[in-house]
Design a protein around this motif. Sequence first.
Motif, PDB file in Angstrom:
ATOM      1  N   PRO A 196      41.296   1.039 -34.490  1.00  0.00           N
ATOM      2  CA  PRO A 196      42.165  -0.151 -34.449  1.00  0.00           C
ATOM      3  C   PRO A 196      43.636   0.184 -34.180  1.00  0.00           C
ATOM      4  CG  PRO A 196      40.630  -0.320 -36.265  1.00  0.00           C
ATOM      5  CD  PRO A 196      40.497   1.077 -35.711  1.00  0.00           C
ATOM      6  N   ALA A 197      44.117   1.295 -34.714  1.00  0.00           N
ATOM      7  CA  ALA A 197      45.506   1.700 -34.453  1.00  0.00           C
ATOM      8  C   ALA A 197      45.699   2.036 -32.974  1.00  0.00           C
ATOM      9  CB  ALA A 197      45.879   2.895 -35.320  1.00  0.00           C
ATOM     10  N   LEU A 198      44.761   2.759 -32.412  1.00  0.00           N
ATOM     11  CA  LEU A 198      44.853   3.104 -30.988  1.00  0.00           C
ATOM     12  C   LEU A 198      44.746   1.859 -30.109  1.00  0.00           C
ATOM     13  CD1 LEU A 198      42.684   6.340 -30.980  1.00  0.00           C
ATOM     14  CD2 LEU A 198      45.181   6.189 -30.830  1.00  0.00           C
ATOM     15  N   LEU A 199      43.858   0.947 -30.485  1.00  0.00           N
ATOM     16  CA  LEU A 199      43.717  -0.298 -29.736  1.00  0.00           C
ATOM     17  C   LEU A 199      45.015  -1.100 -29.794  1.00  0.00           C
ATOM     18  CD1 LEU A 199      41.961  -2.302 -28.167  1.00  0.00           C
ATOM     19  CD2 LEU A 199      41.188  -3.198 -30.382  1.00  0.00           C
ATOM     20  N   GLY A 200      45.598  -1.195 -30.966  1.00  0.00           N
ATOM     21  CA  GLY A 200      46.859  -1.910 -31.116  1.00  0.00           C
ATOM     22  C   GLY A 200      47.962  -1.308 -30.269  1.00  0.00           C
ATOM     23  N   MET A 201      48.038   0.009 -30.238  1.00  0.00           N
ATOM     24  CA  MET A 201      49.059   0.656 -29.402  1.00  0.00           C
ATOM     25  C   MET A 201      48.791   0.416 -27.929  1.00  0.00           C
ATOM     26  SD  MET A 201      50.049   4.106 -31.384  1.00  0.00           S
ATOM     27  CE  MET A 201      48.493   4.386 -32.180  1.00  0.00           C
ATOM     28  N   GLY A 202      47.522   0.384 -27.551  1.00  0.00           N
ATOM     29  CA  GLY A 202      47.176   0.054 -26.168  1.00  0.00           C
ATOM     30  C   GLY A 202      47.635  -1.346 -25.802  1.00  0.00           C
ATOM     31  N   LEU A 203      47.488  -2.273 -26.742  1.00  0.00           N
ATOM     32  CA  LEU A 203      47.945  -3.640 -26.506  1.00  0.00           C
ATOM     33  C   LEU A 203      49.471  -3.709 -26.407  1.00  0.00           C
ATOM     34  CD1 LEU A 203      45.495  -5.530 -28.859  1.00  0.00           C
ATOM     35  CD2 LEU A 203      45.484  -5.530 -26.345  1.00  0.00           C
ATOM     36  N   ILE A 204      50.146  -2.882 -27.194  1.00  0.00           N
ATOM     37  CA  ILE A 204      51.612  -2.832 -27.108  1.00  0.00           C
ATOM     38  C   ILE A 204      52.038  -2.349 -25.725  1.00  0.00           C
ATOM     39  CG2 ILE A 204      53.666  -1.599 -27.931  1.00  0.00           C
ATOM     40  CD1 ILE A 204      52.293  -1.659 -30.748  1.00  0.00           C
ATOM     41  N   ILE A 205      51.405  -1.285 -25.252  1.00  0.00           N
ATOM     42  CA  ILE A 205      51.722  -0.759 -23.923  1.00  0.00           C
ATOM     43  C   ILE A 205      51.431  -1.817 -22.860  1.00  0.00           C
ATOM     44  CG2 ILE A 205      51.067   0.955 -22.180  1.00  0.00           C
ATOM     45  CD1 ILE A 205      50.519   2.871 -24.557  1.00  0.00           C
ATOM     46  N   ALA A 206      50.298  -2.490 -22.993  1.00  0.00           N
ATOM     47  CA  ALA A 206      49.953  -3.541 -22.034  1.00  0.00           C
ATOM     48  C   ALA A 206      50.992  -4.660 -22.076  1.00  0.00           C
ATOM     49  CB  ALA A 206      48.560  -4.087 -22.338  1.00  0.00           C
ATOM     50  N   GLY A 207      51.447  -5.018 -23.259  1.00  0.00           N
ATOM     51  CA  GLY A 207      52.452  -6.075 -23.391  1.00  0.00           C
ATOM     52  C   GLY A 207      53.756  -5.718 -22.722  1.00  0.00           C
ATOM     53  N   VAL A 208      54.210  -4.500 -22.918  1.00  0.00           N
ATOM     54  CA  VAL A 208      55.440  -4.056 -22.256  1.00  0.00           C
ATOM     55  C   VAL A 208      55.240  -4.053 -20.749  1.00  0.00           C
ATOM     56  CG1 VAL A 208      57.010  -2.093 -21.939  1.00  0.00           C
ATOM     57  CG2 VAL A 208      56.285  -2.749 -24.238  1.00  0.00           C
ATOM     58  N   GLY A 209      54.074  -3.624 -20.307  1.00  0.00           N
ATOM     59  CA  GLY A 209      53.779  -3.635 -18.872  1.00  0.00           C
ATOM     60  C   GLY A 209      53.808  -5.040 -18.291  1.00  0.00           C
ATOM     61  N   VAL A 210      53.200  -5.997 -18.997  1.00  0.00           N
ATOM     62  CA  VAL A 210      53.195  -7.388 -18.537  1.00  0.00           C
ATOM     63  C   VAL A 210      54.617  -7.914 -18.423  1.00  0.00           C
ATOM     64  CG1 VAL A 210      52.593  -9.752 -19.233  1.00  0.00           C
ATOM     65  CG2 VAL A 210      50.871  -7.939 -19.334  1.00  0.00           C
TER      66      VAL A 210
END
Length: 109
Positions: free
Chosen positions: A85-99
């Motif tokens: 879950p921590a890795l998934l959350g960080m992936g979502l953070i990276i995706a959010g910054v990318g968006v």
Amino acid sequence: MSYLLLALAILAEVIATTSLKASAGFSRPLPSVIVVLGYAFSFYALSLVLRTLPVGITYAIWAGLGIVLVTLIGIFVYGEKPDFPALLGMGLIIAGVGVIQIFSRISSH
């Protein structure tokens, strides 16, 4: 130039945060000095960046990259092991910054 300065601010903040753990509650002098100097430079550089970039975009990049970089240092330097879950959350953070960077008109100001 603003993004280069933002990158330096993030790097200084990551070094300061990593040194905060190494300072052992400010009981070790060298890491403690690195914490104070790192945060001081980081916030100064961030204040300069905010002259030209929007605060929301700047903070999204700052926080997102800071979280990911500090986590990577935690993994490789301190042997910490984030769960899925921590890795998934960080992936979502990276995706959010990318968006934000790719699709938001505010990021191009």
